[in-house]
Design an enzyme around this catalytic site. Structure first.
Site, short mmCIF file in Angstrom:
data_model
loop_
_atom_site.label_atom_id
_atom_site.label_comp_id
_atom_site.label_asym_id
_atom_site.label_seq_id
_atom_site.Cartn_x
_atom_site.Cartn_y
_atom_site.Cartn_z
N TYR A 178 42.24 35.77 31.45
CA TYR A 178 41.64 37.10 31.50
C TYR A 178 42.66 38.22 31.21
CZ TYR A 178 37.81 34.71 33.98
OH TYR A 178 36.77 33.86 34.33
N ASP A 182 47.57 27.78 42.53
CA ASP A 182 46.18 28.00 42.19
C ASP A 182 45.96 29.51 42.18
OD1 ASP A 182 43.79 26.79 41.39
OD2 ASP A 182 42.89 27.08 43.35
#
Ligand code: IMP
Length: 210
Positions: A151, A69
Site C-alpha cells: 500500500y 507481521d
C-alpha cells in the site's frame, strides 16, 4: 551466529536487511535455504502471528528466528483491514487491494490510517522478544510513486506530503512501522552476535507437515 529471517516478501526482506544486515557476528538465512515450509498465519492479531512464526521457525530450525507481521488500520473502516491487509481484495494483488481501499474511502472526510508492525525474535530454548512499531498518516486520493511495496503508493506519513512509495528505502525505514519495530530488536541481536554462540538444540522437523 545464524539467524533465520522468517519473511518471504521481497519488499520486507530488503527493508529488514537494510536495518539489520550490518549487525556484527550475524549470518542471515531464510526458511527456503533450510527447506522449511511457510508457517501458516492462524493468529487473530499481528502479535500472535509474529510470535507464532518466530517460535515455530526457531523450533524447526534450532536457530534464532526473527519474524514480523504488519497491517494497515484505517479509522473510517473501524481499523480494517488490520490482520487481513495482505488479502483485503480477496487476492494478494497490491493493485487490487489499493483499488478496494480507495473505493471504500471515496468521499470519506476522514482518511486517517496507521501502519502497525510487530517483530518477534525467538530462540529455540524459548526466549522471546517482541517489538512494535507504528506510523500514523492518511490515505492519498490516488496512488503515487514506484518505490516500496503493498500500500506504499497510497500511504502518506504524518508531516509528509509524499507517499511512502515516493521515498527512498532509507527514508521509509526512518519513519516506518517496520523500521521502528525491527530497530527495537537490534540491541538484543547485537548482543547475540557478540556472544557468537548458536543457540543449542536442534529439533527435527515435525512429521506430517510436508
Ligand atoms: P503480512 O505481514 O505478510 O501478513 O502482510 C501484511 C500486508 O500489509 C502486506 O502484504 C502489505 O500489503 C501490507 N503492508 C505491510 N507493511 C507494509 C508497508 O511497509 N508498505 C505497504 N504495505 C505494507
Amino acid at each position: 551466529m545464524k539467524v533465520l529471517l522468517g519473511t518471504t516478501n521481497p519488499g520486507k526482506l530488503q527493508e529488514i536487511l537494510a536495518l539489520l544486515g550490518d549487525v556484527p557476528g550475524l549470518e542471515w538465512v531464510n526458511p527456503k535455504e533450510l527447506g522449511l515450509p511457510e508457517v501458516r498465519e492462524t493468529g487473530a492479531t499481528l502479535e500472535e502471528n509474529a510470535r507464532l512464526k518466530a517460535q515455530t521457525l526457531a523450533q524447526w530450525s534450532g536457530l534464532a528466528a526473527l519474524a514480523e507481521d504488519s497491517g494497515l488500520e484505517v479509522e473510517a473502516l473501524d481499523g480494517a483491514p488490520g490482520v487481513h491487509t495482505a488479502t483485503f481484495a480477496g487476492t494478494r494483488d497490491p493493485q487490487a487491494n489499493i483499488a478496494r481501499l480507495l473505493r471504500l474511502l471515496e468521499g470519506a472526510p476522514n482518511r486517517r490510517a496507521r501502519f502497525r508492525a510487530v517483530a518477534c525474535l525467538a530462540l529455540p530454548e524459548g526466549s522471546l522478544w517482541t517489538s512494535e512499531g507504528l506510523v500514523e498518516g492518511h490515505i492519498a486520493e490516488a496512488p503515487r510513486g514506484s518505490g516500496g511495496f503493498g500500500y506504499d503508493p497510497v500511504f502518506i506519513p504524518e508531516g509528509e506530503t509524499r507517499t511512502l512509495a515516493e521515498m527512498t528505502l532509507e527514508e521509509k525505514n526512518r519513519v516506518s512501522h517496520r523500521g521502528k519495530a525491527v530497530m527495537g530488536l537490534r540491541l538484543i541481536l547485537a548482543e547475540l552476535g557478540q556472544r557468537g554462540e548458536s543457540p543449542k538444540g536442534y529439533n527435527s522437523r515435525p512429521k506430517g507437515l510436508w
